[in-house]
Design an enzyme around this catalytic site. Sequence first.
Site, short mmCIF file in Angstrom:
data_model
loop_
_atom_site.label_atom_id
_atom_site.label_comp_id
_atom_site.label_asym_id
_atom_site.label_seq_id
_atom_site.Cartn_x
_atom_site.Cartn_y
_atom_site.Cartn_z
N THR A 187 -19.43 -7.94 40.05
CA THR A 187 -19.52 -9.37 40.35
C THR A 187 -20.14 -10.16 39.20
O THR A 187 -20.93 -9.62 38.42
CB THR A 187 -20.39 -9.55 41.62
N ASP A 188 -19.84 -11.46 39.17
CA ASP A 188 -20.47 -12.33 38.16
C ASP A 188 -21.96 -12.58 38.48
O ASP A 188 -22.71 -13.05 37.62
CB ASP A 188 -19.73 -13.68 38.06
N GLU A 189 -22.38 -12.25 39.73
CA GLU A 189 -23.77 -12.55 40.11
C GLU A 189 -24.78 -11.74 39.30
O GLU A 189 -25.96 -12.09 39.27
CB GLU A 189 -23.98 -12.32 41.61
N TYR A 229 -28.89 -8.26 46.49
CA TYR A 229 -27.48 -7.88 46.33
C TYR A 229 -27.12 -7.76 44.85
O TYR A 229 -26.60 -6.72 44.39
CB TYR A 229 -26.56 -8.90 47.02
#
Length: 360
Positions: free
Chosen positions: A132-134, A158
């Site tokens: 993910t980009d997170e 997360y």
Amino acid sequence: MILVTGGAGFIGANFVLDWLAQCEEGVVNLDVLSYAGNMENLATLAEDERHIFIRGDIGNSALVSELLQRYQPRAVVHFAAESHVDRSIHGPETFIQTNIVGTFRLLEAIRFYWYGLDGKPKQDFRFLHVSTDEVYGSLAKGEAAFTETHQYQPNSPYSASKAASDHLARAYHHTYGLPVLTTNCSNNYGSYQFPEKLIPLMIVNALAGKPLPVYGDGQQIRDWLYVKDHCSAIARVLEAGVPGEIYNIGGWNEKPNLEIVNSICGLLDALRPQIFGSYRSLITFVADRPGHDRRYAIDASKIEGELGWKPVETFETGIRKTVQWYLDNSSWVENVQSGAYLAWVATHYQGRVDEDSVVR
Ligand code: NAD
Ligand code: DAU
């Protein structure tokens, strides 16, 4: 044969459906069927012998090793994860177990399987880690979009757990030579997304005449990609990506949350008009998410330039298809709104949304 983990979830199911629609190669689908996994997503494959579904945990090393030996996959595409940021704030433990320990055990089983291969099967084997980009943290207004070399700065349990899994995947390539590909994608939306995430939650709540809970000022920015475009990007990376490389995936579609909610309301006003007026009257500002990242944006130049991938959908075409899918699949929505779903909504939104504050 390829092995897919988490193929009964939102993106995994879309990937498996698209894969089997586009090529002959079979799929072994390993999914534990957590609250987010749903066999109904795969119902159209019930008679398809190319799809072998195994209910099981990526952290079950004996099971994973047995599946690798039995099916001899040429690649593993790893989607399985706990994926919802708000749930990670309420209870981080399962995120650590699945995303970190689970990925570690999966990598170990794959390492020993791969060591046992010879010649071309060994050379051609791939492990594709879906991330993910997170993991890159939050961008300030005007700051350049995330490239593959952006510093890791995960801010939620997360994203920290996904960052840890990215580091493990990287280390298995660097240390053991395992042919690892990593993709970091922006926010997905589309069919079969569980209605705990922004877009399906807003559609489902609006149709039920419930409040549309917008966190904080609603000006947080996400970069939206239609799920089938994410799936085509993963297939392309699997086909042509260079082991050890990272590919950011996104559609250059940055939008503030409030604009997303307004777009959904506008589409629903046209497609399913209500006597109380616009669905916009249901919009309710609620307490913000703790540690809420302000802005994500993906620089997708590398995958576009090196692998020739481009998204097919614009946000306007993708969101229209998505809203229409939820209108056409009300029984899917009813079926996922189980006791567990209702309990989550009650726990998470209790005290956040004042039902009486909604103007109808
Ligand atoms: P999801 O929560 O809809 O699905 C996850 C699936 O994994 C479910 O079917 C679940 O049953 C399965 N699963 C969970 N724990 C498991 C375990 N221990 N063993 C086997 N299966 C298990 O998630 P999603 O939105 O489809 O995301 C899939 C992947 O893509 C995740 O790795 C996520 O981090 C990543 N990702 C998601 C987005 C997004 O916008 N949704 C964006 C970028 C990356
Ligand atoms: O960026 C990729 C990530 O996108 C994925 O890695 C995650 O698995 C996926 O869940 C998603 O994370 P977000 O936290 O961005 O998605 P979510 O749909 O939960 O929220 C999107 C934005 O909408 C975020 O700024 C929070 C806000 N929001 C969300 C909900 C559920 C609201 O304002 N109200 C809500 O009720």
